[in-house]
Motif scaffolding. Structure first.
Motif, PDB file in Angstrom:
ATOM      1  N   ALA A   1       0.767  -1.179   0.199  1.00 12.06           N
ATOM      2  CA  ALA A   1       0.028   0.015   0.019  1.00 12.06           C
ATOM      3  C   ALA A   1       0.864   1.103  -0.147  1.00 12.06           C
ATOM      4  O   ALA A   1       0.399   2.175  -0.369  1.00 12.06           O
ATOM      5  CB  ALA A   1      -0.939   0.024   1.183  1.00 12.06           C
ATOM      6  N   GLU A   2       1.907   1.244   0.519  1.00 13.19           N
ATOM      7  CA  GLU A   2       2.889   2.258   0.436  1.00 13.19           C
ATOM      8  C   GLU A   2       2.384   3.674   1.174  1.00 13.19           C
ATOM      9  O   GLU A   2       2.558   4.797   0.715  1.00 13.19           O
ATOM     10  CB  GLU A   2       3.728   2.727  -1.002  1.00 13.19           C
ATOM     11  N   GLY A   3       1.662   3.276   2.185  1.00 16.28           N
ATOM     12  CA  GLY A   3       1.350   4.403   3.061  1.00 16.28           C
ATOM     13  C   GLY A   3      -0.107   4.904   2.505  1.00 16.28           C
ATOM     14  O   GLY A   3      -0.720   5.359   3.475  1.00 16.28           O
ATOM     15  N   SER A   4      -0.485   4.417   1.531  1.00 15.29           N
ATOM     16  CA  SER A   4      -1.951   4.698   1.127  1.00 15.29           C
ATOM     17  C   SER A   4      -2.966   3.998   2.027  1.00 15.29           C
ATOM     18  O   SER A   4      -2.704   2.785   2.240  1.00 15.29           O
ATOM     19  CB  SER A   4      -2.088   4.689  -0.387  1.00 15.29           C
ATOM     20  N   GLU A   5      -3.994   4.611   2.224  1.00 14.60           N
ATOM     21  CA  GLU A   5      -5.296   3.945   2.927  1.00 14.60           C
ATOM     22  C   GLU A   5      -6.516   3.935   1.945  1.00 14.60           C
ATOM     23  O   GLU A   5      -7.402   3.300   2.372  1.00 14.60           O
ATOM     24  CB  GLU A   5      -5.703   4.695   3.956  1.00 14.60           C
ATOM     25  N   ASP A   6      -6.236   4.166   0.588  1.00 19.81           N
ATOM     26  CA  ASP A   6      -7.222   3.767  -0.557  1.00 19.81           C
ATOM     27  C   ASP A   6      -6.796   2.615  -1.019  1.00 19.81           C
ATOM     28  O   ASP A   6      -6.114   2.610  -2.109  1.00 19.81           O
ATOM     29  CB  ASP A   6      -6.985   5.094  -1.671  1.00 19.81           C
ATOM     30  N   TYR A   7      -7.303   1.464  -0.292  1.00 16.33           N
ATOM     31  CA  TYR A   7      -6.996   0.160  -0.465  1.00 16.33           C
ATOM     32  C   TYR A   7      -7.522  -0.247  -1.977  1.00 16.33           C
ATOM     33  O   TYR A   7      -6.705  -1.312  -2.602  1.00 16.33           O
ATOM     34  CB  TYR A   7      -7.079  -0.807   0.525  1.00 16.33           C
ATOM     35  N   GLN A   8      -8.589   0.242  -2.391  1.00 10.67           N
ATOM     36  CA  GLN A   8      -9.191  -0.195  -3.768  1.00 10.67           C
ATOM     37  C   GLN A   8      -8.338   0.445  -4.781  1.00 10.67           C
ATOM     38  O   GLN A   8      -8.285  -0.194  -5.868  1.00 10.67           O
ATOM     39  CB  GLN A   8     -10.693   0.155  -3.737  1.00 10.67           C
ATOM     40  N   ALA A   9      -7.929   1.727  -4.594  1.00  8.91           N
ATOM     41  CA  ALA A   9      -7.060   2.264  -5.648  1.00  8.91           C
ATOM     42  C   ALA A   9      -5.693   1.213  -5.842  1.00  8.91           C
ATOM     43  O   ALA A   9      -5.237   1.184  -6.856  1.00  8.91           O
ATOM     44  CB  ALA A   9      -6.731   3.536  -5.277  1.00  8.91           C
ATOM     45  N   VAL A  10      -5.273   0.735  -4.858  1.00  7.27           N
ATOM     46  CA  VAL A  10      -3.815   0.115  -4.739  1.00  7.27           C
ATOM     47  C   VAL A  10      -4.329  -1.491  -5.483  1.00  7.27           C
ATOM     48  O   VAL A  10      -3.663  -1.855  -6.660  1.00  7.27           O
ATOM     49  CB  VAL A  10      -3.508  -0.300  -3.354  1.00  7.27           C
ATOM     50  N   ALA A  11      -5.384  -1.773  -5.246  1.00  2.00           N
ATOM     51  CA  ALA A  11      -5.948  -2.986  -5.833  1.00  2.00           C
ATOM     52  C   ALA A  11      -5.919  -2.824  -7.193  1.00  2.00           C
ATOM     53  O   ALA A  11      -5.457  -3.509  -8.057  1.00  2.00           O
ATOM     54  CB  ALA A  11      -7.178  -3.492  -5.454  1.00  2.00           C
ATOM     55  N   ARG A  12      -6.566  -1.942  -7.797  1.00  7.02           N
ATOM     56  CA  ARG A  12      -6.822  -1.406  -9.166  1.00  7.02           C
ATOM     57  C   ARG A  12      -5.336  -1.284  -9.716  1.00  7.02           C
ATOM     58  O   ARG A  12      -5.227  -1.957 -10.991  1.00  7.02           O
ATOM     59  CB  ARG A  12      -7.536  -0.137  -9.482  1.00  7.02           C
ATOM     60  N   LYS A  13      -4.391  -0.515  -9.244  1.00  2.00           N
ATOM     61  CA  LYS A  13      -3.022  -0.374  -9.862  1.00  2.00           C
ATOM     62  C   LYS A  13      -2.384  -1.685  -9.927  1.00  2.00           C
ATOM     63  O   LYS A  13      -1.756  -1.945 -10.952  1.00  2.00           O
ATOM     64  CB  LYS A  13      -2.240   0.695  -9.052  1.00  2.00           C
ATOM     65  N   GLU A  14      -2.431  -2.601  -9.142  1.00  4.84           N
ATOM     66  CA  GLU A  14      -1.581  -3.739  -8.997  1.00  4.84           C
ATOM     67  C   GLU A  14      -2.165  -4.607 -10.256  1.00  4.84           C
ATOM     68  O   GLU A  14      -1.432  -5.449 -10.817  1.00  4.84           O
ATOM     69  CB  GLU A  14      -1.742  -4.329  -7.717  1.00  4.84           C
ATOM     70  N   ALA A  15      -3.323  -4.776 -10.383  1.00  2.67           N
ATOM     71  CA  ALA A  15      -4.029  -5.512 -11.240  1.00  2.67           C
ATOM     72  C   ALA A  15      -3.603  -5.248 -12.590  1.00  2.67           C
ATOM     73  O   ALA A  15      -3.459  -6.037 -13.535  1.00  2.67           O
ATOM     74  CB  ALA A  15      -5.618  -5.497 -11.225  1.00  2.67           C
ATOM     75  N   GLN A  16      -3.549  -3.785 -12.648  1.00  3.89           N
ATOM     76  CA  GLN A  16      -3.085  -3.400 -14.139  1.00  3.89           C
ATOM     77  C   GLN A  16      -1.649  -3.770 -14.453  1.00  3.89           C
ATOM     78  O   GLN A  16      -1.127  -4.038 -15.464  1.00  3.89           O
ATOM     79  CB  GLN A  16      -3.167  -1.731 -14.237  1.00  3.89           C
ATOM     80  N   GLU A  17      -0.781  -3.502 -13.355  1.00  2.00           N
ATOM     81  CA  GLU A  17       0.730  -3.769 -13.490  1.00  2.00           C
ATOM     82  C   GLU A  17       1.127  -5.056 -13.519  1.00  2.00           C
ATOM     83  O   GLU A  17       1.803  -5.875 -14.467  1.00  2.00           O
ATOM     84  CB  GLU A  17       1.247  -3.227 -12.395  1.00  2.00           C
ATOM     85  N   GLU A  18       0.279  -6.248 -12.870  1.00  2.00           N
ATOM     86  CA  GLU A  18       0.491  -7.433 -12.941  1.00  2.00           C
ATOM     87  C   GLU A  18      -0.052  -8.413 -13.744  1.00  2.00           C
ATOM     88  O   GLU A  18       0.212  -9.478 -13.926  1.00  2.00           O
ATOM     89  CB  GLU A  18       0.428  -7.868 -11.382  1.00  2.00           C
ATOM     90  N   ALA A  19      -1.348  -8.014 -14.374  1.00  2.40           N
ATOM     91  CA  ALA A  19      -2.105  -8.825 -15.118  1.00  2.40           C
ATOM     92  C   ALA A  19      -2.652  -8.000 -16.260  1.00  2.40           C
ATOM     93  O   ALA A  19      -3.433  -8.834 -17.218  1.00  2.40           O
ATOM     94  CB  ALA A  19      -3.097  -9.322 -14.194  1.00  2.40           C
ATOM     95  N   GLY A  20      -2.399  -6.755 -16.253  1.00  2.00           N
ATOM     96  CA  GLY A  20      -3.257  -5.982 -17.612  1.00  2.00           C
ATOM     97  C   GLY A  20      -4.635  -6.046 -17.294  1.00  2.00           C
ATOM     98  O   GLY A  20      -5.277  -6.084 -18.555  1.00  2.00           O
ATOM     99  N   LEU A  21      -5.199  -5.924 -16.119  1.00  3.93           N
ATOM    100  CA  LEU A  21      -6.525  -6.241 -16.007  1.00  3.93           C
ATOM    101  C   LEU A  21      -7.101  -4.911 -15.341  1.00  3.93           C
ATOM    102  O   LEU A  21      -6.644  -4.336 -14.370  1.00  3.93           O
ATOM    103  CB  LEU A  21      -6.726  -7.290 -14.912  1.00  3.93           C
ATOM    104  N   GLU A  22      -8.146  -4.448 -16.154  1.00  3.08           N
ATOM    105  CA  GLU A  22      -9.063  -3.198 -15.693  1.00  3.08           C
ATOM    106  C   GLU A  22     -10.195  -3.861 -14.853  1.00  3.08           C
ATOM    107  O   GLU A  22     -10.948  -4.843 -15.228  1.00  3.08           O
ATOM    108  CB  GLU A  22      -9.829  -2.435 -16.679  1.00  3.08           C
ATOM    109  N   LEU A  23     -10.068  -3.887 -13.388  1.00  2.00           N
ATOM    110  CA  LEU A  23     -11.122  -4.385 -12.456  1.00  2.00           C
ATOM    111  C   LEU A  23     -12.309  -3.619 -12.838  1.00  2.00           C
ATOM    112  O   LEU A  23     -12.550  -2.449 -12.914  1.00  2.00           O
ATOM    113  CB  LEU A  23     -10.455  -4.340 -11.088  1.00  2.00           C
ATOM    114  N   ASP A  24     -13.619  -4.532 -12.401  1.00  3.80           N
ATOM    115  CA  ASP A  24     -14.791  -3.874 -12.343  1.00  3.80           C
ATOM    116  C   ASP A  24     -15.212  -3.636 -10.775  1.00  3.80           C
ATOM    117  O   ASP A  24     -14.608  -2.889 -10.046  1.00  3.80           O
ATOM    118  CB  ASP A  24     -15.786  -4.630 -12.937  1.00  3.80           C
ATOM    119  N   LYS A  25     -16.139  -4.405 -10.312  1.00  3.25           N
ATOM    120  CA  LYS A  25     -16.685  -4.057  -9.073  1.00  3.25           C
ATOM    121  C   LYS A  25     -15.691  -4.859  -7.785  1.00  3.25           C
ATOM    122  O   LYS A  25     -15.365  -5.923  -8.088  1.00  3.25           O
ATOM    123  CB  LYS A  25     -18.143  -4.725  -8.847  1.00  3.25           C
TER     124      LYS A  25
END
Length: 208
Positions: free
Chosen positions: A95-119
């Motif tokens: 998370a690198e200090g961020s508390e916006d955990y959903q934003a972290v999840a979306r960023k990692e999905a793009q970097e690690e799987a090229g995936l845009e997340l929905d819900k």
């Protein structure tokens, strides 16, 4: 529900925190006293604690095809107890200090799987190993369309030395690999078990 423990943070007295290593990770030595079950206060205890920060993991799931997306990458810490240190895992990142955990999840999905997340659905959080680290993991399920996911595609950031392979699996296959202990890292075990317990509600649209 009342907590079972009679103690809380006020029953711990930290007298010193010293840095003993500061590199890729930081290690602090804590000196503290704590309340005792039999009454009174302990002697001073010294413990080295790995300071990683907190992390986020996300399990993409497509209810239309009953498939999950897992990633495969090398984990050198697994070499001591596994024939192969290449693990099947959820997408995850610090998370690198961020508390916006959903934003972290979306960023990692793009970097690690090229995936845009929905819900995104929050599953739970847990302490990874509180005897040795302060790290807490936050787990999410991504209800998303995996039809465009690149099965067997390779992703990851070069500047983080990542070499990540994507696997899109039937949920039943993932659970079989969990049962055989091919999948044996905590975040993925917990996420798949949560999905197994809650999949019926997801499919009927009754999830919270």
């Amino acid at each position: 529900m009342q907590p079972l423990s009679q103690f809380d943070q006020h029953d711990v007295n930290i007298s010193a925190v010293n840095t003993v290593f500061d590199g890729f990770f930081t290690i602090h030595q804590y000196e503290f006293q704590h309340a005792l079950f039999a009454g009174g206060v302990s002697d001073t205890v010294k413990r080295e604690i790995l300071e990683r920060g907190h992390a986020v993991a996300v399990l993409p799931y497509d209810p239309n095809t009953d498939q999950v997306l897992l990633i495969e990458q090398i984990r050198i810490g697994a070499l001591a107890s596994r024939q192969s240190p290449w693990l099947l895992e959820c997408i995850a990142g610090m998370a690198e200090g961020s508390e916006d955990y959903q934003a972290v999840a979306r960023k990692e999905a793009q970097e690690e799987a090229g995936l845009e997340l929905d819900k995104l659905i929050y599953m739970r959080s847990y302490l990874s190993s509180p005897g040795g680290t302060t790290e807490r993991l936050y787990l999410y399920l991504a209800v998303t369309d995996l039809s465009q996911a690149k099965d067997q595609g390779v992703f990851g950031l070069d500047d983080e030395s990542e070499d990540i392979k994507v696997h899109v699996l039937p949920f039943s296959d993932a659970m079989a690999r969990l049962e055989s202990e091919e999948i044996d890292n905590a975040a993925t075990v917990i996420s798949l078990q949560w999905l197994a317990l809650n999949k019926a509600q997801l499919l009927t649209g009754n999830e919270e």
